[in-house]
Design an enzyme around this catalytic site. Structure first.
Site, PDB file in Angstrom:
ATOM      1  CE  LYS A  41      -3.164  -2.352   3.159  1.00  0.00           C
ATOM      2  NZ  LYS A  41      -3.703  -2.304   4.545  1.00  0.00           N
ATOM      3  N   GLY A  42       2.099   1.123   0.413  1.00  0.00           N
ATOM      4  CA  GLY A  42       2.932   2.287   0.706  1.00  0.00           C
ATOM      5  C   GLY A  42       3.120   3.273  -0.433  1.00  0.00           C
ATOM      6  CG  ASP A 101      14.186  -1.055   5.395  1.00  0.00           C
ATOM      7  OD1 ASP A 101      15.220  -0.454   5.731  1.00  0.00           O
ATOM      8  OD2 ASP A 101      13.571  -1.807   6.170  1.00  0.00           O
ATOM      9  CE  LYS A 129      14.200   3.378   6.898  1.00  0.00           C
ATOM     10  NZ  LYS A 129      13.500   2.566   7.958  1.00  0.00           N
ATOM     11  CG  PHE A 150       9.670   3.002  11.418  1.00  0.00           C
ATOM     12  CD1 PHE A 150       9.913   1.772  10.817  1.00  0.00           C
ATOM     13  CD2 PHE A 150       8.387   3.503  11.391  1.00  0.00           C
ATOM     14  CE1 PHE A 150       8.891   1.059  10.215  1.00  0.00           C
ATOM     15  CE2 PHE A 150       7.353   2.791  10.785  1.00  0.00           C
ATOM     16  CZ  PHE A 150       7.610   1.570  10.199  1.00  0.00           C
ATOM     17  CB  VAL A 151      10.312   7.543   7.510  1.00  0.00           C
ATOM     18  CG1 VAL A 151      11.712   8.031   7.853  1.00  0.00           C
ATOM     19  CG2 VAL A 151      10.367   6.494   6.406  1.00  0.00           C
ATOM     20  CG  ASP A 157       1.852   1.266   7.524  1.00  0.00           C
ATOM     21  OD1 ASP A 157       2.810   0.962   6.791  1.00  0.00           O
ATOM     22  OD2 ASP A 157       1.227   0.439   8.203  1.00  0.00           O
ATOM     23  NE  ARG A 163      -1.095   2.155   4.753  1.00  0.00           N
ATOM     24  CZ  ARG A 163      -0.029   1.375   4.594  1.00  0.00           C
ATOM     25  NH1 ARG A 163       1.066   1.852   4.011  1.00  0.00           N
ATOM     26  NH2 ARG A 163      -0.034   0.125   5.010  1.00  0.00           N
TER      27      ARG A 163
HETATM   28  P1  IMP Z   1      12.168  -3.748   1.969  1.00  0.00           P
HETATM   29  O1  IMP Z   1      11.549  -4.933   1.296  1.00  0.00           O
HETATM   30  O2  IMP Z   1      12.920  -4.143   3.229  1.00  0.00           O
HETATM   31  O3  IMP Z   1      12.973  -2.865   1.070  1.00  0.00           O
HETATM   32  O4  IMP Z   1      11.005  -2.887   2.581  1.00  0.00           O
HETATM   33  C1  IMP Z   1      10.037  -2.388   1.817  1.00  0.00           C
HETATM   34  C2  IMP Z   1       8.800  -2.166   2.637  1.00  0.00           C
HETATM   35  O5  IMP Z   1       9.033  -2.105   4.045  1.00  0.00           O
HETATM   36  C3  IMP Z   1       8.254  -0.823   2.289  1.00  0.00           C
HETATM   37  O6  IMP Z   1       7.448  -0.900   1.130  1.00  0.00           O
HETATM   38  C4  IMP Z   1       7.499  -0.456   3.536  1.00  0.00           C
HETATM   39  O7  IMP Z   1       6.223  -1.019   3.503  1.00  0.00           O
HETATM   40  C5  IMP Z   1       8.277  -1.091   4.654  1.00  0.00           C
HETATM   41  N1  IMP Z   1       9.200  -0.137   5.323  1.00  0.00           N
HETATM   42  C6  IMP Z   1      10.547  -0.180   5.347  1.00  0.00           C
HETATM   43  N2  IMP Z   1      11.056   0.836   6.065  1.00  0.00           N
HETATM   44  C7  IMP Z   1       9.994   1.548   6.502  1.00  0.00           C
HETATM   45  C8  IMP Z   1       9.863   2.754   7.287  1.00  0.00           C
HETATM   46  O8  IMP Z   1      10.830   3.386   7.746  1.00  0.00           O
HETATM   47  N3  IMP Z   1       8.600   3.172   7.511  1.00  0.00           N
HETATM   48  C9  IMP Z   1       7.497   2.523   7.040  1.00  0.00           C
HETATM   49  N4  IMP Z   1       7.574   1.408   6.301  1.00  0.00           N
HETATM   50  C10 IMP Z   1       8.816   0.926   6.033  1.00  0.00           C
HETATM   51 MG    MG Z   2       3.858  -0.889   6.579  1.00  0.00          MG
END
Ligand code: IMP
Ligand code: MG
Length: 177
Positions: A41-42, A101, A129, A150-151, A157, A163
């Site tokens: 959803k982000g 992330d 990040k 954490f953002v 969210d 959100r």
């Molecule tokens: P990744 O697969 O670890 O790159 O993370 C991707 C997903 O983790 C993002 O689409 C977010 O939903 C969640 N996420 C990672 N870091 C944050 C944060 O700081 N705040 C909120 N959601 C995060």
């Molecule tokens: Mg989330």
């Protein structure tokens, strides 16, 4: 504004940056049509702004990827709750996510989508990040680098809260970082 949040990027900064990204994407895809894949959803908020700043023909599709649940640390496992509704074979795909992330979500989607033989795939994220990257993944268009905090906001969210904030903020409490 919420006392528990430090604003990192305000509405104007985000809008300006998205306009720049849209202009760059429009130049890079000159003469081409693209399909923007919004990673729910982000990315919902970012993607809806980004596509409106692109002056090329843009189709939209959506996937729902989940790796976090309500926790603030990655489970390390990505699941696809909803797949694309269209065939991307021969298409120029732009994956649009809110934040990269660990990189696992994008790596998962890239691997999956390449098997469907699109003409190209690029990636766009509002927030990078990079310091947390566990899986190498190429980001073609990034809005902002963010520190290892954490953002929330602008689609991001914590437990489905925040959100709808029109800015990006870091959560102050130490347990969140
Ligand atoms: P990744 O697969 O670890 O790159 O993370 C991707 C997903 O983790 C993002 O689409 C977010 O939903 C969640 N996420 C990672 N870091 C944050 C944060 O700081 N705040 C909120 N959601 C995060
Ligand atoms: Mg989330």
């Amino acid at each position: 504004m919420d006392d528990d949040l430090d604003i990192l990027f305000d509405t104007h900064a985000i809008q300006d940056r998205i306009r720049e990204l849209g202009a760059q994407i429009s130049r890079d895809y000159a003469g081409k049509e693209l399909i923007a894949v919004c990673v729910l959803k982000g990315a919902a908020i970012f993607a809806s702004d980004l596509v409106r700043s692109i002056t090329r023909p843009v189709a939209m599709d959506f996937v729902h990827a989940a790796s976090y649940g309500d926790a603030r640390t990655s489970s390390g496992m990505v699941t696809l709750k909803q797949d694309l509704s269209s065939d991307i074979r021969g298409k120029h795909v732009l994956i649009v996510d809110g934040i990269a992330d660990s990189g696992r979500t994008l790596a998962f989607l890239l691997e999956r989508f390449w098997k469907r033989e699109p003409a190209s795939i690029r990636t766009a994220v509002l927030l990078d990040k990079a310091v947390r990257r566990a899986v190498p993944v190429h980001i073609d268009y990034r809005g902002f680098d963010v520190p290892d905090r954490f953002v929330v906001g602008y689609g991001m969210d914590t437990g489905e809260h925040y959100r709808n904030l029109p800015y990006v903020a870091a959560v102050k409490d130490a347990a969140a970082t």
